[in-house]
Design an enzyme around this catalytic site. Structure first.
Site, short mmCIF file in Angstrom:
data_model
loop_
_atom_site.label_atom_id
_atom_site.label_comp_id
_atom_site.label_asym_id
_atom_site.label_seq_id
_atom_site.Cartn_x
_atom_site.Cartn_y
_atom_site.Cartn_z
CB CYS A 1 -1.04 0.12 1.20
SG CYS A 1 -2.02 -1.30 1.54
C1 BEZ Z 1 0.47 -4.58 1.93
O1 BEZ Z 1 -0.02 -3.62 1.45
O2 BEZ Z 1 1.66 -4.83 1.95
C2 BEZ Z 1 -0.17 -5.98 2.19
C3 BEZ Z 1 -1.52 -5.76 2.82
C4 BEZ Z 1 -2.13 -6.77 3.13
C5 BEZ Z 1 -1.57 -8.08 2.86
C6 BEZ Z 1 -0.40 -8.24 2.02
C7 BEZ Z 1 0.32 -7.30 1.74
#
Ligand code: BEZ
Length: 208
Positions: free
Chosen positions: A45
């Site tokens: 994100c």
């Molecule tokens: C991320 O944004 O890195 C992420 C969020 C939830 C699950 C896996 C990755």
């Protein structure tokens, strides 16, 4: 029942990092790139938020406003933005929706319970100035989106609206386009005076 292309994007009023907004009023005469995230302070994100901020001039050149969502609070979002700016070498100024009660995430079916009851998957909605949904995409939580594709599809939608054309597989700006089957050859003569290449009666390509 999922939100469909061609439907009016549901309206809502919500707190964001840039204050309270009415979604339709906020879109105004622009297009919108509305995208959701599982959570603040997560690695994928963070890169996506940074990429959106880095591309702010590209979105503005297409009259597109960006707006993110994750199921955290304004206070958490604001702390996270500092990290995004620091780690992705950018300045994030677009609003991020605070949705700790999942009101908007549920309205837009960004919660996929078999994946998570509380975190949104990576949804994308491209919405036009008439507030119509023009594209939906859903990515899994562990795969970051391709922002070249997001800009490409906005270009294709806007060119299609302007020139009454469709775009072929892997189209990029400047490539040949397709005359849609809804335009017969008689009508095409007026709309495409430059002519076209008829590969099959149903497959006509032209330059615009
Ligand atoms: C991320 O944004 O890195 C992420 C969020 C939830 C699950 C896996 C990755």
């Amino acid at each position: 029942m999922s939100l469909k292309i061609g439907e009016i994007a549901p309206n809502f009023t919500v707190e964001t990092t840039n204050g309270k907004i009415d979604f339709h009023d906020w879109i105004g005469d622009s297009w919108a790139f509305f995208f959701s995230h599982p959570a603040d302070f997560t690695p994928v994100c963070t890169t996506e938020m940074g990429r959106t901020a880095q591309l702010s001039e590209e979105f503005a050149a297409r009259n597109v406003k960006s707006i993110g969502l994750s199921t955290d609070t304004v206070e958490e979002h604001k702390k996270w933005i500092l990290d995004v700016n620091d780690t992705q070498n950018t300045t994030l100024t677009f609003p991020i929706i605070a949705d700790p009660d999942l009101k908007v995430a549920k309205l837009y079916e960004m919660i996929h319970p078999a994946e998570s009851e509380t975190a949104a998957v990576r949804s994308v909605f491209i919405i036009d100035p008439n507030k119509k949904i023009r594209l939906t995409m859903t990515y899994p939580m562990n795969v970051g989106r391709n922002f070249d594709e997001i800009l490409r599809v906005i270009d294709a939608l806007q060119l299609g609206d302007e020139k009454k054309i469709a775009t072929p597989a892997d189209w990029l700006p400047g490539d040949e386009v397709i005359i849609p089957p809804s335009i017969d050859n008689e009508a095409a003569k007026d709309i495409f005076p430059q002519g076209w290449n008829e590969i099959r009666p149903y497959l006509r390509t032209t330059k615009v």
